[in-house]
Design an enzyme around this catalytic site. Sequence first.
Site, PDB file in Angstrom:
ATOM      1  N   LYS A  44      33.582   1.145  -3.966  1.00  0.00           N
ATOM      2  CA  LYS A  44      34.597   1.112  -2.917  1.00  0.00           C
ATOM      3  C   LYS A  44      33.882   1.040  -1.577  1.00  0.00           C
ATOM      4  O   LYS A  44      33.128   1.946  -1.224  1.00  0.00           O
ATOM      5  CB  LYS A  44      35.472   2.357  -3.008  1.00  0.00           C
ATOM      6  CG  LYS A  44      36.520   2.423  -1.902  1.00  0.00           C
ATOM      7  CD  LYS A  44      37.461   3.590  -2.106  1.00  0.00           C
ATOM      8  CE  LYS A  44      38.455   3.668  -0.968  1.00  0.00           C
ATOM      9  NZ  LYS A  44      39.393   4.772  -1.134  1.00  0.00           N
ATOM     10  N   LYS A  94      36.445  -2.723  -4.907  1.00  0.00           N
ATOM     11  CA  LYS A  94      37.481  -2.689  -3.875  1.00  0.00           C
ATOM     12  C   LYS A  94      36.845  -2.851  -2.514  1.00  0.00           C
ATOM     13  O   LYS A  94      35.875  -2.138  -2.230  1.00  0.00           O
ATOM     14  CB  LYS A  94      38.204  -1.351  -3.970  1.00  0.00           C
ATOM     15  CG  LYS A  94      39.270  -1.155  -2.928  1.00  0.00           C
ATOM     16  CD  LYS A  94      39.814   0.248  -2.992  1.00  0.00           C
ATOM     17  CE  LYS A  94      40.740   0.452  -1.828  1.00  0.00           C
ATOM     18  NZ  LYS A  94      41.169   1.800  -1.682  1.00  0.00           N
TER      19      LYS A  94
END
Length: 326
Positions: A194, A247
């Site tokens: 992330k 992400k």
Amino acid sequence: MRQMKRFRRLRRTPQLRALVRETHINKNSLIYPLFVEEGTKERKPVESMPGIYRYPLELLPLIIKEAADAGIGGVLLFGIPAHKDALGSSAYDDSGITQQAIRLIKKTAPELTVIADVCLCEYTDHGHCGVVHDGEICNDETLPLLAKTAVSFAKAGADIIAPSDMMDGRVAAIRSALDEAGFADIPIMSYSAKFASGYYSPFRDAADSAPCFGDRRSYQMDPANGREALREIEDDISEGADIVMVKPALAYLDVISRARESFELPLAAYNVSGEYSMVKAAARNGWIDERRIVLENLTAITRAGADIIITYHALDAAKWLEEEQL
Ligand code: PBG
Ligand code: ZN
């Protein structure tokens, strides 16, 4: 003489193009994020994300039925509590908003997969994803709170636990807490790679989770680091993750592709809020064809190697995919 290649032979008709198409988006693999807000009776539009709302519990069944009927792979749930404090105590309160929402969803549509996002930022008054001491986000003090939250969500009926905080060691902490509490069968989908991205800002309006000081760069990844992403993913797998995630998605297709080549686990990609808002804004201006762009983006994420796509376009895309046979 060498013959000219005739690539166009297989592009001549829609049927031929469909015959040789390499990548297909599967609506069963689309996950729709949902925001549930405590202490209100109205559905509130998220200004920066046209078409996305915060739902009160009372109105949750409507959107849940829509998601179940659309035949998508599930929903990713974010709770917005009425009460926030320094330790995010509403996150691990068995009667918290997220727990109530999970129970209601499982009652309304038992077959719909509920993925519960586990983080503290929606629940803390400072908006950081971990416990704060003297302006520092403390890793090890945060782990037991995340583990408690995960167990509480599993007790409420969550089908998958998805930690999004980016503290080190959280997958192992959550795995052992789930196992000890009798939830050995509940999988973990980890937000493994992330990145500290500018693409999350509309989400912070939606979830009311903007940090009140500093930023998230001391725990989320530097956007420049592709190799480090593979190390993060590898470590989450060794800690017990069942599904790993990259992400955001579109600016990180290379990371998705490398993760696909390096690991055999199911791979998810999060097509985040800012990616959604850019498409919606351009479409509203008539500058792009929304349906075409969305399906192209989801195809690209799939082609890069994602098995699962978390996207705010999920319900629209599921409809379009039904229509779009050629
Ligand atoms: C919270 C969380 C965020 C997102 C998912 N979980 C925001 C953040 O880290 O600031 C982003 C989702 C999106 O932008 O759509 N940890
Ligand atoms: Zn967070």
